[in-house]
Design an enzyme around this catalytic site. Structure first.
Site, PDB file in Angstrom:
ATOM      1  N   LYS A  80     -27.002  16.937  14.906  1.00 24.19           N
ATOM      2  CA  LYS A  80     -28.063  16.001  14.517  1.00 24.19           C
ATOM      3  C   LYS A  80     -27.571  14.665  13.981  1.00 24.19           C
ATOM      4  O   LYS A  80     -28.374  13.792  13.691  1.00 24.19           O
ATOM      5  CB  LYS A  80     -29.005  16.657  13.501  1.00 24.19           C
ATOM      6  CG  LYS A  80     -28.352  17.077  12.198  1.00 24.19           C
ATOM      7  CD  LYS A  80     -29.406  17.659  11.232  1.00 24.19           C
ATOM      8  CE  LYS A  80     -28.736  18.091   9.935  1.00 24.19           C
ATOM      9  NZ  LYS A  80     -29.631  18.698   8.996  1.00 24.19           N
ATOM     10  N   TYR A  81     -26.271  14.510  13.788  1.00 23.61           N
ATOM     11  CA  TYR A  81     -25.788  13.246  13.223  1.00 23.61           C
ATOM     12  C   TYR A  81     -24.784  12.538  14.115  1.00 23.61           C
ATOM     13  O   TYR A  81     -23.942  13.188  14.741  1.00 23.61           O
ATOM     14  CB  TYR A  81     -25.092  13.466  11.874  1.00 23.61           C
ATOM     15  CG  TYR A  81     -25.984  13.972  10.775  1.00 23.61           C
ATOM     16  CD1 TYR A  81     -27.154  13.309  10.434  1.00 23.61           C
ATOM     17  CD2 TYR A  81     -25.630  15.129  10.075  1.00 23.61           C
ATOM     18  CE1 TYR A  81     -27.964  13.789   9.409  1.00 23.61           C
ATOM     19  CE2 TYR A  81     -26.438  15.607   9.050  1.00 23.61           C
ATOM     20  CZ  TYR A  81     -27.602  14.938   8.727  1.00 23.61           C
ATOM     21  OH  TYR A  81     -28.396  15.406   7.728  1.00 23.61           O
ATOM     22  N   MET A 119      -8.277   3.250   8.181  1.00 21.96           N
ATOM     23  CA  MET A 119      -7.375   2.184   7.725  1.00 21.96           C
ATOM     24  C   MET A 119      -6.472   1.666   8.830  1.00 21.96           C
ATOM     25  O   MET A 119      -6.271   2.348   9.852  1.00 21.96           O
ATOM     26  CB  MET A 119      -6.533   2.660   6.551  1.00 21.96           C
ATOM     27  CG  MET A 119      -7.113   2.226   5.237  1.00 21.96           C
ATOM     28  SD  MET A 119      -5.954   2.436   3.899  1.00 21.96           S
ATOM     29  CE  MET A 119      -7.004   1.907   2.537  1.00 21.96           C
ATOM     30  N   GLY A 120      -5.903   0.528   8.532  1.00 20.65           N
ATOM     31  CA  GLY A 120      -5.075  -0.195   9.478  1.00 20.65           C
ATOM     32  C   GLY A 120      -5.558  -1.629   9.393  1.00 20.65           C
ATOM     33  O   GLY A 120      -6.532  -1.980  10.056  1.00 20.65           O
ATOM     34  N   GLU A 130     -10.203  -0.411  10.907  1.00 21.30           N
ATOM     35  CA  GLU A 130     -10.530  -1.246   9.747  1.00 21.30           C
ATOM     36  C   GLU A 130     -10.457  -2.746  10.050  1.00 21.30           C
ATOM     37  O   GLU A 130     -11.269  -3.536   9.581  1.00 21.30           O
ATOM     38  CB  GLU A 130      -9.524  -0.886   8.657  1.00 21.30           C
ATOM     39  CG  GLU A 130      -9.688  -1.535   7.343  1.00 21.30           C
ATOM     40  CD  GLU A 130      -8.530  -1.160   6.418  1.00 21.30           C
ATOM     41  OE1 GLU A 130      -8.796  -0.596   5.372  1.00 21.30           O
ATOM     42  OE2 GLU A 130      -7.352  -1.432   6.749  1.00 21.30           O
ATOM     43  N   ASP A 166       0.000   1.870   8.404  1.00 18.71           N
ATOM     44  CA  ASP A 166      -0.636   1.161   9.527  1.00 18.71           C
ATOM     45  C   ASP A 166       0.165   1.269  10.830  1.00 18.71           C
ATOM     46  O   ASP A 166      -0.367   1.027  11.906  1.00 18.71           O
ATOM     47  CB  ASP A 166      -0.823  -0.323   9.189  1.00 18.71           C
ATOM     48  CG  ASP A 166      -1.818  -0.540   8.061  1.00 18.71           C
ATOM     49  OD1 ASP A 166      -2.358   0.456   7.561  1.00 18.71           O
ATOM     50  OD2 ASP A 166      -2.047  -1.699   7.692  1.00 18.71           O
ATOM     51  N   ARG A 178       1.268  -5.716  -5.095  1.00 14.15           N
ATOM     52  CA  ARG A 178       1.267  -6.651  -3.968  1.00 14.15           C
ATOM     53  C   ARG A 178       1.650  -8.067  -4.371  1.00 14.15           C
ATOM     54  O   ARG A 178       1.362  -9.021  -3.646  1.00 14.15           O
ATOM     55  CB  ARG A 178      -0.121  -6.680  -3.315  1.00 14.15           C
ATOM     56  CG  ARG A 178      -0.481  -5.417  -2.548  1.00 14.15           C
ATOM     57  CD  ARG A 178      -1.657  -5.669  -1.619  1.00 14.15           C
ATOM     58  NE  ARG A 178      -2.116  -4.451  -0.976  1.00 14.15           N
ATOM     59  CZ  ARG A 178      -1.579  -3.951   0.128  1.00 14.15           C
ATOM     60  NH1 ARG A 178      -0.552  -4.555   0.695  1.00 14.15           N
ATOM     61  NH2 ARG A 178      -2.047  -2.838   0.659  1.00 14.15           N
ATOM     62  N   ARG A 192      -3.178   8.120   2.146  1.00 13.36           N
ATOM     63  CA  ARG A 192      -1.985   7.326   1.825  1.00 13.36           C
ATOM     64  C   ARG A 192      -1.023   8.012   0.856  1.00 13.36           C
ATOM     65  O   ARG A 192       0.138   7.621   0.770  1.00 13.36           O
ATOM     66  CB  ARG A 192      -2.393   5.973   1.233  1.00 13.36           C
ATOM     67  CG  ARG A 192      -3.154   5.117   2.207  1.00 13.36           C
ATOM     68  CD  ARG A 192      -3.149   3.668   1.835  1.00 13.36           C
ATOM     69  NE  ARG A 192      -3.459   3.426   0.434  1.00 13.36           N
ATOM     70  CZ  ARG A 192      -3.564   2.221  -0.098  1.00 13.36           C
ATOM     71  NH1 ARG A 192      -3.402   1.155   0.674  1.00 13.36           N
ATOM     72  NH2 ARG A 192      -3.850   2.057  -1.367  1.00 13.36           N
ATOM     73  N   LYS A 246       8.021   0.580   5.622  1.00 14.00           N
ATOM     74  CA  LYS A 246       6.916   1.420   5.127  1.00 14.00           C
ATOM     75  C   LYS A 246       5.584   0.865   5.572  1.00 14.00           C
ATOM     76  O   LYS A 246       5.412  -0.339   5.579  1.00 14.00           O
ATOM     77  CB  LYS A 246       6.988   1.439   3.608  1.00 14.00           C
ATOM     78  CG  LYS A 246       5.798   2.045   2.922  1.00 14.00           C
ATOM     79  CD  LYS A 246       5.078   1.094   1.944  1.00 14.00           C
ATOM     80  CE  LYS A 246       4.401  -0.081   2.593  1.00 14.00           C
ATOM     81  NZ  LYS A 246       3.503  -0.843   1.717  1.00 14.00           N
ATOM     82  N   THR A 247       4.662   1.624   5.979  1.00 12.71           N
ATOM     83  CA  THR A 247       3.230   1.320   6.070  1.00 12.71           C
ATOM     84  C   THR A 247       2.542   2.381   6.923  1.00 12.71           C
ATOM     85  O   THR A 247       3.023   2.723   8.022  1.00 12.71           O
ATOM     86  CB  THR A 247       2.882  -0.080   6.637  1.00 12.71           C
ATOM     87  OG1 THR A 247       1.460  -0.185   6.713  1.00 12.71           O
ATOM     88  CG2 THR A 247       3.456  -0.386   8.002  1.00 12.71           C
ATOM     89  N   ASP A 307       5.339  -5.393   6.502  1.00 19.19           N
ATOM     90  CA  ASP A 307       5.818  -6.654   7.083  1.00 19.19           C
ATOM     91  C   ASP A 307       5.850  -7.790   6.058  1.00 19.19           C
ATOM     92  O   ASP A 307       6.821  -8.548   5.998  1.00 19.19           O
ATOM     93  CB  ASP A 307       5.001  -7.042   8.331  1.00 19.19           C
ATOM     94  CG  ASP A 307       3.511  -7.088   8.064  1.00 19.19           C
ATOM     95  OD1 ASP A 307       3.032  -6.340   7.199  1.00 19.19           O
ATOM     96  OD2 ASP A 307       2.818  -7.872   8.727  1.00 19.19           O
ATOM     97  N   ASP A 308       4.831  -7.877   5.191  1.00 21.79           N
ATOM     98  CA  ASP A 308       4.820  -8.957   4.202  1.00 21.79           C
ATOM     99  C   ASP A 308       5.971  -8.783   3.208  1.00 21.79           C
ATOM    100  O   ASP A 308       6.683  -9.740   2.900  1.00 21.79           O
ATOM    101  CB  ASP A 308       3.493  -8.974   3.439  1.00 21.79           C
ATOM    102  CG  ASP A 308       2.347  -9.520   4.284  1.00 21.79           C
ATOM    103  OD1 ASP A 308       2.621 -10.358   5.166  1.00 21.79           O
ATOM    104  OD2 ASP A 308       1.195  -9.119   4.075  1.00 21.79           O
ATOM    105  N   GLY A 343       0.824  -1.209   0.000  1.00 25.24           N
ATOM    106  CA  GLY A 343       0.000   0.000   0.000  1.00 25.24           C
ATOM    107  C   GLY A 343       0.858   1.259   0.000  1.00 25.24           C
ATOM    108  O   GLY A 343       1.951   1.278   0.559  1.00 25.24           O
TER     109      GLY A 343
END
Ligand code: FBP
Length: 551
Positions: free
Chosen positions: A243-244, A251-252, A312, A206, A146, A428, A203-204, A176-177, A82
């Protein structure tokens, strides 16, 4: 690159990233001080046997003028996984570092991630090429992907392609991958005496690739600041219109670092932390009841509005969902071709028939949209693509149902009008914050020093990050140090250990000590956009997570 660029981008292009003192003073051909031999994070005996050529190497610190001249180097680089803000600066730092070693050095960028290495698709960088991308966000300089590099056949192709170009070192920028694969490739190249060094780079967005030597993965700083800005804006809107209820998924893929950091920056009414859900074995129904209780209490105080942050990866940490996803992963992996050939209704029948009784019951209780999202393709690393699962919508529906039940029973009389959001891709590729611009450039420059030092199987490490950049410490740690064994597809596999949110860490304590107050009192913070020019206390602040962890 577009033909015209914005005034901010123009001004930003002129920014000179800062380097750790040793590199700023002595350049990239710097002295490598070797520390004590290292060991893997766990499963030492098994990892040692699996990585006989790259296990136990010492930690490296760059700390003085280089002692010998280094000849020109030919190096390749890939961006993997990513996107994360600052990737372009890693390449710029690597390029500048290599040119500092020798003006005759060359840097080649493989296109589209790991597949560029096997398909032999690459570009050769020059000054004009690199200059267009300095301090910009994105990975578009060479793209990312990927593809999983894991077979010996792929490794042989990589070696052959590198040899044809004359490349003697590869820098793999990934999470990590990707760094797990870098570690395998380093061992393979060493075993085959291929003459190719492999260097990783953390890198990430996350934030889950960290330890004592890797204090942060790059991109986490910028991405979480972008999300905090957006959450702050939404909170101001919520507090204006009153009102909402805003349910915001962040992400993560596994770790909740982004949700936790965003909470520390913005003080929302509810934040879920997946790791806590896992530890307390909180069920989906309990999570829903907890949120509904806050909605009810706030309604009692006349506040029919609020914010809920949802990490996420939550879905995979809820015990019954984890079991369901585990069974689905095994089932789909073992029957891919058959499953793909079935019609939609037969797919559902097939799944229901083959799940265990409990799990089949959980699956059946989910809205059809979520069922299909859980059945969607896994990524090349076998992960469920949690970014595609609309957990925030599931929670809105379930909280609404519970509130309706309570209304019918006369236990609740508020209004629940909810809006869902997903913040991920928005952050990102943002232009890197000053921190990420400096950190990434330093990581890339450090990678060139590791190549110059002739080592392999290392990951670039820049430490002491809460201090000013001149006090940062550059060096490298062996990739094998981060490895452990994990069960994947029914087998024990060596992988880099993910750093999840620790429930006994200072960032979590800080959050846990304030969350009840944040639930009821509107202590919303509005961090605003990242600032690139101005006073240091506005432009150069690091994340609250790293400040709490390191100070
Ligand atoms: P990396 O671990 O490769 O850095 O990617 C992280 C991430 O941004 C996750 O937060 C998210 O779940 C995933 O990528 C989304 O992947 P994709 O870009 O393939 O949709």
């Amino acid at each position: 690159m577009p033909k015209t660029i914005s005034p901010l981008q123009k001004a930003r292009a002129a920014y000179t990233p800062k380097l750790p003192k040793a590199l700023a003073m002595h350049g990239s051909a710097v002295k490598a001080a070797m520390g004590e031999p290292t060991q893997s994070v766990s499963d030492q005996n098994e990892i040692k046997v699996l990585f006989p050529n790259t296990y136990g190497l010492p930690v490296i610190t760059f700390d003085g003028p280089g002692e010998k001249e280094i000849p020109a180097l030919n190096v390749g680089v890939i961006l993997s996984g990513g996107q994360a803000p600052g990737g372009h600066n890693v390449i710029a730092g690597l390029y500048d570092g290599l040119k500092k070693i020798s003006a005759q050095s060359n840097l080649f960028g493989f296109l589209g991630g790991p597949s560029g290495l096997t398909d032999n698709k690459y570009v050769k960088f020059d000054d004009a090429f690199i200059n267009e991308y300095r301090n910009t966000g994105g990975f578009d300089i060479i793209g990312s992907g990927r593809t999983k590099l894991e077979t010996e056949q792929q490794f042989d192709t990589v070696i052959k392609n590198c040899k044809t170009i004359g490349i003697t070192a590869l820098v793999i920028v990934g999470g990590d991958d990707s760094n797990t694969n870098a570690c395998m490739l380093a061992e393979y190249c060493a075993r085959k005496n291929a003459g190719i060094q492999i260097i990783g780079c953390p890198k990430t967005i996350d934030g889950d690739m960290k330890n004592e030597w890797i204090e942060a993965s790059f991109g986490f700083d910028t991405a979480s600041k972008v999300y905090a800005e957006l959450i702050g804006n939404i909170q101001r809107d919520a507090n204006s219109a009153k009102k909402y209820w805003h349910f915001i998924k962040l992400m993560g893929r596994s770790a909740s670092h982004i949700a936790l950091e965003s909470a520390l920056q913005t003080h929302p009414n509810v934040t879920l932390i997946s790791e806590e859900v896992q530890q307390k074995k909180t069920t989906l129904r309990e999570i829903v009841d907890n949120i509904a209780n806050v909605v009810k209490k706030r309604a009692g105080a006349g506040k029919n509005f609020g914010t809920v942050l949802v990490p996420e990866g939550l879905i995979e940490f809820i015990p019954e969902m984890k079991k369901l996803i585990g069974e689905l992963n095994d089932l789909l992996a073992a029957n891919t071709a058959h499953f793909d050939s079935l019609s939609d209704s037969h797919k559902l029948q097939f799944v229901n028939k083959n799940l265990s009784d409990d799990t089949s019951h959980v699956f059946a209780s989910l809205p059809s949209q979520i069922q299909w999202q859980l059945l969607a393709d896994r990524d090349p690393h076998g992960n469920v693509q949690v970014s595609r699962i609309e957990t925030e919508k599931l929670l809105i529906d379930m909280v609404g149902e519970v509130l309706n039940e309570w209304k019918d029973a006369g236990k609740y009389s508020g209004k629940f009008s909810a809006v869902n959001h997903f913040f991920g891709y928005e952050g990102r590729c943002a232009a890197p914050s000053n921190f990420d611009a400096d950190y990434c450039y330093s990581l890339g420059y450090t990678a060139s020093s590791l190549v110059g030092a002739g080592v392999t199987g290392y990951i670039s490490s820049v430490r002491n990050l809460t201090k000013s950049a001149d006090q940062w410490i550059a060096g490298g740690i062996p990739l094998t140090m981060m490895m452990n064994l994990e069960r994947r597809h029914g087998k024990d596999k060596p992988v880099i250990k993910k750093a999840l949110v620790e429930l006994d860490s200072k960032p979590f304590f800080e959050f846990a000590s304030k969350r009840e107050m944040w639930a009821m009192e509107d202590d919303y913070q509005y961090p605003g956009p990242i600032q690139y020019f101005g006073p240091g206390e506005v432009c150069d602040v690091t994340t609250i997570t790293i400040q709490l962890e390191r100070n």
